[in-house]
Design an enzyme around this catalytic site. Structure first.
Site, PDB file in Angstrom:
ATOM      1  N   LYS A  74       0.692  -1.267  -0.003  1.00 49.83           N
ATOM      2  CA  LYS A  74      -0.090  -0.080   0.044  1.00 49.83           C
ATOM      3  C   LYS A  74       0.858   1.255   0.011  1.00 49.83           C
ATOM      4  O   LYS A  74       0.550   2.565  -0.481  1.00 49.83           O
ATOM      5  CB  LYS A  74      -1.061  -0.105   1.259  1.00 49.83           C
ATOM      6  N   ASP A 110     -10.020   2.902   2.603  1.00 55.66           N
ATOM      7  CA  ASP A 110     -10.164   2.187   3.691  1.00 55.66           C
ATOM      8  C   ASP A 110     -10.803   2.687   4.825  1.00 55.66           C
ATOM      9  O   ASP A 110     -11.888   2.167   5.561  1.00 55.66           O
ATOM     10  CB  ASP A 110      -8.749   1.695   4.334  1.00 55.66           C
TER      11      ASP A 110
END
Ligand code: ATR
Length: 278
Positions: A74, A110
């Site tokens: 990420k 997220d």
């Protein structure tokens, strides 16, 4: 659901990570494409360390529409992208890449996924709530940055390594502390507690991020972003004390919903996505 019909016009979506074999994203995204009759197929690529740059360059070369990014890439993908959404830039991590006519744009959904889950599963938001976040890693960063924009009454970040919590708290107008006894008053006063640490899954599945549960009361919402196991030891103990609990499946479905919309331009149904994770 039958297998997707793949033809010469089918467009590609994917998730990259290492490992990715247990991902729930292909089940969710393929189901939604088929339900809406969209000509996409979503696959998982296990990318070896050292091959990440080539994998990202391949998105453009192969005209892949978009990809999700999971552990451990990420943060590592960022240097290979053309643009970052402002929230992803603040968080310093990307979980969704959209290929917009050859320009690779990074997003982080997220935290928004977590907010979607809170609203859909508990009809609640974080405005005016006292929040405690356990952990200060990548997932915590996304959640804390996103939640801090939604006017919580207070936000406390507690981490095994206090310095990391304090650093994150500084940029989000939160309190940063270590996971010690001094956390108890914050936990007692919390409306929502969120475990973002790895404690409760894998080799740590028999462990809890807190040492006791004397602080738990029935008016609290206790969340864990872990979804396998579906009920961590932490959630189980809090549930037995009467608190309402929420596991990480909702957050996964929520971020999947946002990613689907970024990729295809079509709305995805949260409940249908979540059902694919059961
Ligand atoms: P992710 O991207 O999933 O958030 P991460 O960035 O590696 O993963 O963050 C893991 C988090 O779990 C961190 O807050 C970590 O605490 P440290 O900053 O002290 O490393 C926390 N964590 C991992 N193992 C832990 C353990 N055994 N006890 C307490 N906290 C733990």
């Amino acid at each position: 659901m039958t297998s997707p019909k793949i033809s010469g016009t089918t467009q590609l979506l994917a998730v990259i990570g290492n490992p990715v074999s247990h991902t729930g994203s292909p089940a969710m995204q393929n189901f939604m494409c088929q339900t809406l009759g969209l000509d996409y197929v979503y696959v998982a690529f296990n990318i070896e360390q050292g091959h990440l740059k080539n994998a990202i360059l391949g998105i453009r070369s192969l005209n892949i529409v978009g990809i999700n990014v999971t552990i451990p890439y990420k943060e590592q993908v960022i240097p290979f992208l053309d643009q970052l959404d402002p929230l992803a830039e603040r968080i310093g991590a990307v979980n969704t890449i959209v290929n917009q006519n050859g320009t690779l744009i990074g997003y982080n959904t997220d935290g928004q996924g977590f907010l979607v889950a809170l609203m859909k599963e508990q009809q609640t938001d974080v405005k005016n709530k006292h929040i405690v976040v356990l952990g200060a890693g990548g997932a915590a960063k996304a959640i804390v940055h996103t939640l801090s924009q939604k006017k919580p009454k207070s936000m406390t970040i507690a981490n095994r390594t206090p310095e990391t919590a304090i650093d994150l708290a500084k940029i989000c107008q939160a309190t940063g502390i270590g996971i010690t006894k001094e956390l108890d008053p914050f936990l007692k006063n919390a409306d929502i507690v969120i475990n973002t640490t790895a404690v409760g899954m894998g080799q740590l599945k028999d462990q809890s991020p807190v040492s006791h549960y004397n602080w738990v009361h029935p008016h609290q919402l206790i969340c864990d972003i872990i979804y396998n196991p579906a009920e961590t030891l932490f959630l189980k103990q809090c549930r037995l004390k009467g608190a309402v609990t929420l596991n990480g499946k909702g957050m996964l479905a929520g971020q999947g919903q946002i990613a689907f919309e970024l990729f295809t331009g079509f709305c995805a149904d949260y409940n249908l996505l979540k059902k694919q994770l059961n």
